[in-house]
Design an enzyme around this catalytic site. Structure first.
Site, PDB file in Angstrom:
ATOM      1  N   ASN A 142      -4.720  -1.023  -2.868  1.00  0.00           N
ATOM      2  CA  ASN A 142      -5.052  -1.478  -1.278  1.00  0.00           C
ATOM      3  C   ASN A 142      -3.633  -0.608  -0.568  1.00  0.00           C
ATOM      4  OD1 ASN A 142      -3.194  -3.148  -2.382  1.00  0.00           O
ATOM      5  ND2 ASN A 142      -3.283  -4.701  -0.814  1.00  0.00           N
ATOM      6  N   GLY A 143      -3.016   0.022  -1.182  1.00  0.00           N
ATOM      7  CA  GLY A 143      -1.955   0.657  -0.370  1.00  0.00           C
ATOM      8  C   GLY A 143      -2.560   2.007   0.278  1.00  0.00           C
ATOM      9  N   THR A 153       4.004   7.088  -8.957  1.00  0.00           N
ATOM     10  CA  THR A 153       4.711   6.130  -8.064  1.00  0.00           C
ATOM     11  C   THR A 153       6.179   6.618  -8.341  1.00  0.00           C
ATOM     12  OG1 THR A 153       3.451   4.194  -8.551  1.00  0.00           O
ATOM     13  CG2 THR A 153       5.812   3.626  -7.956  1.00  0.00           C
ATOM     14  N   THR A 158       1.997  15.127  -6.239  1.00  0.00           N
ATOM     15  CA  THR A 158       0.781  15.812  -6.726  1.00  0.00           C
ATOM     16  C   THR A 158       0.313  17.071  -6.034  1.00  0.00           C
ATOM     17  OG1 THR A 158      -0.406  14.103  -5.766  1.00  0.00           O
ATOM     18  CG2 THR A 158       0.006  13.740  -8.013  1.00  0.00           C
ATOM     19  N   HIS A 202       9.725  10.815   6.133  1.00  0.00           N
ATOM     20  CA  HIS A 202       8.658  10.285   5.745  1.00  0.00           C
ATOM     21  C   HIS A 202       8.457   8.987   6.865  1.00  0.00           C
ATOM     22  CE1 HIS A 202       9.270  12.151   1.768  1.00  0.00           C
ATOM     23  NE2 HIS A 202       7.712  11.671   1.606  1.00  0.00           N
ATOM     24  N   LYS A 214       8.094   3.716   3.992  1.00  0.00           N
ATOM     25  CA  LYS A 214       8.462   4.069   2.859  1.00  0.00           C
ATOM     26  C   LYS A 214       9.514   3.327   2.183  1.00  0.00           C
ATOM     27  CE  LYS A 214       9.520   8.151  -0.038  1.00  0.00           C
ATOM     28  NZ  LYS A 214       8.726   7.627  -1.172  1.00  0.00           N
TER      29      LYS A 214
HETATM   30  N1  LIG Z   1       3.355  11.379  -6.366  1.00  0.00           N
HETATM   31  C1  LIG Z   1       2.982  11.620  -5.216  1.00  0.00           C
HETATM   32  O1  LIG Z   1       2.268  12.608  -4.909  1.00  0.00           O
HETATM   33  C2  LIG Z   1       2.944  10.533  -4.070  1.00  0.00           C
HETATM   34  C3  LIG Z   1       3.469   9.425  -4.480  1.00  0.00           C
HETATM   35  N2  LIG Z   1       3.630   8.389  -3.601  1.00  0.00           N
HETATM   36  C4  LIG Z   1       4.306   7.205  -4.209  1.00  0.00           C
HETATM   37  O2  LIG Z   1       3.256   6.340  -4.162  1.00  0.00           O
HETATM   38  C5  LIG Z   1       3.636   4.807  -4.268  1.00  0.00           C
HETATM   39  C6  LIG Z   1       2.816   4.278  -3.088  1.00  0.00           C
HETATM   40  O3  LIG Z   1       2.936   4.732  -1.995  1.00  0.00           O
HETATM   41  P1  LIG Z   1       1.888   4.251  -0.819  1.00  0.00           P
HETATM   42  O4  LIG Z   1       0.438   4.225  -1.208  1.00  0.00           O
HETATM   43  O5  LIG Z   1       2.369   5.313   0.346  1.00  0.00           O
HETATM   44  O6  LIG Z   1       2.690   2.754  -0.621  1.00  0.00           O
HETATM   45  P2  LIG Z   1       2.088   1.514  -0.234  1.00  0.00           P
HETATM   46  O7  LIG Z   1       3.184   0.533   0.072  1.00  0.00           O
HETATM   47  O8  LIG Z   1       0.961   1.687   1.063  1.00  0.00           O
HETATM   48  O9  LIG Z   1       1.210   0.921  -1.387  1.00  0.00           O
HETATM   49  C7  LIG Z   1       1.823   0.508  -2.685  1.00  0.00           C
HETATM   50  C8  LIG Z   1       0.779  -0.603  -3.024  1.00  0.00           C
HETATM   51  O10 LIG Z   1       1.162  -1.222  -4.263  1.00  0.00           O
HETATM   52  C9  LIG Z   1       0.996  -2.370  -4.102  1.00  0.00           C
HETATM   53  N3  LIG Z   1       2.048  -3.388  -4.947  1.00  0.00           N
HETATM   54  C10 LIG Z   1       3.446  -3.347  -4.701  1.00  0.00           C
HETATM   55  N4  LIG Z   1       4.001  -4.226  -5.726  1.00  0.00           N
HETATM   56  C11 LIG Z   1       2.849  -4.728  -6.255  1.00  0.00           C
HETATM   57  C12 LIG Z   1       2.779  -5.787  -7.211  1.00  0.00           C
HETATM   58  N5  LIG Z   1       4.030  -6.270  -7.580  1.00  0.00           N
HETATM   59  N6  LIG Z   1       1.742  -6.075  -7.587  1.00  0.00           N
HETATM   60  C13 LIG Z   1       0.601  -5.868  -7.311  1.00  0.00           C
HETATM   61  N7  LIG Z   1       0.582  -4.640  -6.422  1.00  0.00           N
HETATM   62  C14 LIG Z   1       1.705  -4.255  -5.820  1.00  0.00           C
HETATM   63  C15 LIG Z   1       1.353  -2.695  -2.717  1.00  0.00           C
HETATM   64  O11 LIG Z   1       0.940  -3.956  -2.107  1.00  0.00           O
HETATM   65  P3  LIG Z   1       1.676  -4.636  -0.879  1.00  0.00           P
HETATM   66  O12 LIG Z   1       1.745  -3.853   0.296  1.00  0.00           O
HETATM   67  O13 LIG Z   1       0.991  -5.970  -0.801  1.00  0.00           O
HETATM   68  O14 LIG Z   1       3.069  -5.009  -1.466  1.00  0.00           O
HETATM   69  C16 LIG Z   1       0.638  -1.657  -1.981  1.00  0.00           C
HETATM   70  O15 LIG Z   1      -0.911  -1.975  -1.781  1.00  0.00           O
HETATM   71  C17 LIG Z   1       5.170   5.006  -3.716  1.00  0.00           C
HETATM   72  O16 LIG Z   1       6.234   5.061  -4.718  1.00  0.00           O
HETATM   73  C18 LIG Z   1       5.135   6.615  -3.120  1.00  0.00           C
HETATM   74  O17 LIG Z   1       6.481   7.122  -3.049  1.00  0.00           O
HETATM   75  C19 LIG Z   1       3.003   8.570  -2.444  1.00  0.00           C
HETATM   76  C20 LIG Z   1       2.557   9.590  -2.223  1.00  0.00           C
HETATM   77  C21 LIG Z   1       2.221  10.871  -2.984  1.00  0.00           C
HETATM   78  O1  LIG Z   2       6.041   7.496  -0.034  1.00  0.00           O
HETATM   79  C1  LIG Z   2       5.344   8.287   0.303  1.00  0.00           C
HETATM   80  O2  LIG Z   2       4.527   8.482   1.356  1.00  0.00           O
HETATM   81  C2  LIG Z   2       5.540   9.816  -0.442  1.00  0.00           C
HETATM   82  N1  LIG Z   2       6.013   9.544  -1.439  1.00  0.00           N
HETATM   83  C3  LIG Z   2       6.324  10.802  -2.274  1.00  0.00           C
HETATM   84  C4  LIG Z   2       7.672  11.016  -2.760  1.00  0.00           C
HETATM   85  O3  LIG Z   2       8.528  10.161  -2.650  1.00  0.00           O
HETATM   86  O4  LIG Z   2       8.134  12.153  -2.907  1.00  0.00           O
HETATM   87  C5  LIG Z   2       5.503  11.910  -2.106  1.00  0.00           C
HETATM   88  C6  LIG Z   2       5.255  12.237  -0.776  1.00  0.00           C
HETATM   89  O5  LIG Z   2       6.231  12.657   0.042  1.00  0.00           O
HETATM   90  C7  LIG Z   2       4.881  10.638   0.139  1.00  0.00           C
END
Ligand SMILES: NC(=O)C1=CN([C@@H]2O[C@H](COP(=O)(O)OP(=O)(O)OC[C@H]3O[C@@H](n4cnc5c(N)ncnc54)[C@H](OP(=O)(O)O)[C@@H]3O)[C@@H](O)[C@H]2O)C=CC1
Ligand SMILES: O=C(O)C1=N[C@H](C(=O)O)C[C@H](O)C1
Length: 258
Positions: free
Chosen positions: A9-10, A92, A118, A149, A153
């Site tokens: 759901n994120g 993550t 990615t 960001h 974040k």
């Molecule tokens: N490698 C890559 O290319 C990228 C990596 N990222 C990384 O991905 C991660 C997620 O980013 P993003 O989607 O923007 O963040 P969000 O906060 O939008 O989404 C994270 C999701 O994980 C859920 N979550 C957190 N803690 C728990 C838990 N204990 N149990 C169950 N669900 C949980 C959150 O729920 P809730 O909101 O209810 O806490 C939320 O739905 C970050 O670490 C980000 O840096 C992001 C973009 C690109």
């Molecule tokens: O949290 C984000 O949104 C993102 N996180 C990644 C990071 O920590 O580098 C990748 C991207 O920039 C988006």
């Protein structure tokens, strides 16, 4: 591919779901998120205990785990993937050194990609940074990293900023020192310092800039993500790669053949 999606759901979880919904070959078959949600077509769990109970009883076919959630879950994500021998795309960011070690150890038994970005662009940018560092660092150019960001974040500096730093460090024969922001009074910056600056504002998807500068000139290289689909596309490519891979720790340069 049958995908177990963690963090469904994120912002990124939703981007992956949107992409998979348009695919003829891939589907999300199980999901874990913090919010309670009932979906007749998709079993959704709120914690690993419930997910584990379901998987051990129902034996659903899962080909790969994709995780875009929170670093607080990474240990459970890795242990769960290992328990069921599932390839893992751990996208993550913000893991502790202990969890990094767990990832390293677990990759002896399952294939894992632990990447902080990615996208194709950032992974190619790393190659460009290696070249720039090789030529410019010995010529006394200062190096600074700026990442921007969205206001939601949770971790700083970004995982990508740390990855870019590692690319720079890989081309330098002395240890570089990260200077996280600056405030107050300083002597002139030492050459082996790399400033790292995190901006959090509004809706910025993700931007990373590296500056190389001396007294006479400045080179700036920037990657700007305009939306999240590029990250979702990269994660699906990484997942497909892992389904064919032997146990080991891989990165996006393996997936993208860079
Ligand atoms: N490698 C890559 O290319 C990228 C990596 N990222 C990384 O991905 C991660 C997620 O980013 P993003 O989607 O923007 O963040 P969000 O906060 O939008 O989404 C994270 C999701 O994980 C859920 N979550 C957190 N803690 C728990 C838990 N204990 N149990 C169950 N669900 C949980 C959150 O729920 P809730 O909101 O209810 O806490 C939320 O739905 C970050 O670490 C980000 O840096 C992001 C973009 C690109
Ligand atoms: O949290 C984000 O949104 C993102 N996180 C990644 C990071 O920590 O580098 C990748 C991207 O920039 C988006």
């Amino acid at each position: 591919m049958n995908i177990l999606l963690i963090g469904s759901n994120g912002a990124m979880g939703q981007a992956v779901l949107q992409l998979v919904n348009r695919s003829k070959t891939d589907q999300v078959v199980l999901a874990l998120q913090s919010e309670e949600e009932t979906n007749p077509n998709l079993p959704i769990f709120n914690d690993f205990e419930a997910l584990d109970a379901y998987v051990s009883k129902e034996h659903p076919v899962i080909d790969v785990v994709i995780d875009f959630s929170s670093a607080t879950l990474s240990e459970s994500v890795v242990n769960f993937s290992n328990k069921y021998h599932l390839p893992l795309v751990l996208a993550t960011t913000g893991q502790s050194a202990d969890v990094e070690q767990l990832i390293f150890d677990t990759a002896k038994t399952i294939p894992i990609i632990n990447t902080h970005n990615t996208s194709i662009g950032v992974n190619v940018m790393q190659k460009a940074l290696q070249l720039l560092t090789e030529y410019l660092y010995p010529l006394d150019y200062d190096i600074e990293i700026i990442e921007k960001h969205h206001r939601f974040k949770k971790d700083a500096p970004s995982g990508t900023a740390k990855m870019l730093f590692d690319s720079i460090q890989s081309q330098v024969n002395e240890p570089l020192h990260i200077q996280a922001g600056r405030e107050g009074f300083y002597a002139a910056r030492p050459h082996n310092e790399v400033g790292m600056h995190a901006i959090r504002s509004g809706n910025i998807v993700g931007e990373h800039t590296v500056i190389f500068a001396n007294n006479n000139e400045e080179i700036e290289i920037t990657h700007r993500a305009n939306n999240r689909s590029l990250f979702a596309q990269g994660a699906l490519k990484a997942a497909a790669y892992l389904t064919q891979a032997e146990p080991g720790l891989y990165d996006m340069s393996d997936v993208l053949d860079l």
